[in-house]
Scaffold this active site. Structure first.
Site, PDB file in Angstrom:
ATOM      1  N   ALA A  49       0.847  -1.200   0.000  1.00 54.46           N
ATOM      2  CA  ALA A  49       0.000   0.000   0.000  1.00 54.46           C
ATOM      3  C   ALA A  49       0.876   1.241   0.000  1.00 54.46           C
ATOM      4  CB  ALA A  49      -0.913   0.013   1.230  1.00 54.46           C
ATOM      5  N   GLU A  50       0.433   2.269  -0.700  1.00 54.70           N
ATOM      6  CA  GLU A  50       1.232   3.481  -0.851  1.00 54.70           C
ATOM      7  C   GLU A  50       1.476   4.205   0.471  1.00 54.70           C
ATOM      8  OE1 GLU A  50      -1.655   3.845  -4.436  1.00 54.70           O
ATOM      9  OE2 GLU A  50      -1.456   2.549  -2.683  1.00 54.70           O
TER      10      GLU A  50
END
Length: 221
Positions: A49-50
């Site tokens: 996930a960013e």
């Protein structure tokens, strides 16, 4: 109107087939976030996930959410054994170095040659395209999970995108409630068809030109 929970999970289950053990996979918000729920319990996939997580697990049961654990869209998650945390610059560094094997994103439009538009809704204020631009350009495989038509029933598989592009010619596969399409140099190729629909319906509802694979797979629902 939107897809119901059963249809959304059907698309996520089909997308899970494209993921193999050992991959680093990034998931967009919405339907893509359901994909981990359809992998084996003992899978060896690391979800990225960013916001700085590598090793996301399935969606937590209601009431068991941890307020400190969320994905890039702010939704609650679990983590798998071996998960790690980093700041967003490191998370984006993984993307920019081409370390992400597969990204699974939503879309507002996909052109017949794989152009992606997924960040701006006409008439709505949005903060920007976020990490989708980086993922679309640098992930080794880009899969789009989306409802076939917009809220007016108009095809989201188009000859040419009319919304601002996220990236050009980046999409490899599109999974919808009607079927699965591969993006080829010649355009869209229908490879899988859900049993509740027909080839004629797909062609009639699609603005883009669609070819049909000689090895078309019929997916039971």
């Amino acid at each position: 109107m939107g897809l119901g929970a059963e249809a959304r999970n059907r698309l996520a289950k089909r997308a899970a087939v494209e993921i193999s053990d050992g991959m680093l996979v990034n998931l967009g918000i919405g339907i893509p976030s359901l994909v981990p729920n359809h992998l084996r319990a003992d899978h060896r996939v690391m979800f990225h996930a960013e916001n700085g997580i590598v090793g996301m697990g399935s969606t937590p049961a209601m009431g068991l959410e941890d307020a400190h654990l969320c994905n890039a869209g702010g939704l609650p998650i679990t983590i798998r054994e071996g998960a790690s945390f980093c700041d967003s610059t490191i998370a984006f560094g993984m993307i920019r170095r081409g370390r992400v094997d597969v990204t699974i994103l939503g879309a507002l439009q996909v052109s017949e040659y794989g152009d992606l538009a997924n960040w701006i809704v006409p008439g709505k204020r949005v903060p920007g395209m976020g990490g989708a631009m980086e993922l679309a350009a640098k992930a080794k495989k880009v899969i789009v999970l989306m409802e076939y038509g917009d809220r007016n029933g108009i095809s989201k598989l188009v000859k040419e995108c009319t919304l601002p592009l996220t990236a050009k010619r980046c999409v490899h596969m599109v999974i919808t409630e009607l079927g699965v399409f591969s993006v080829t140099p010649e355009g869209l190729l229908l490879t899988d068809l859900f049993s509740s629909t027909t080839i004629e319906e797909v062609k009639n509802r699609t603005e883009a030109y669609v070819q049909v694979s000689s090895d078309l797979c019929i997916l039971n629902e």
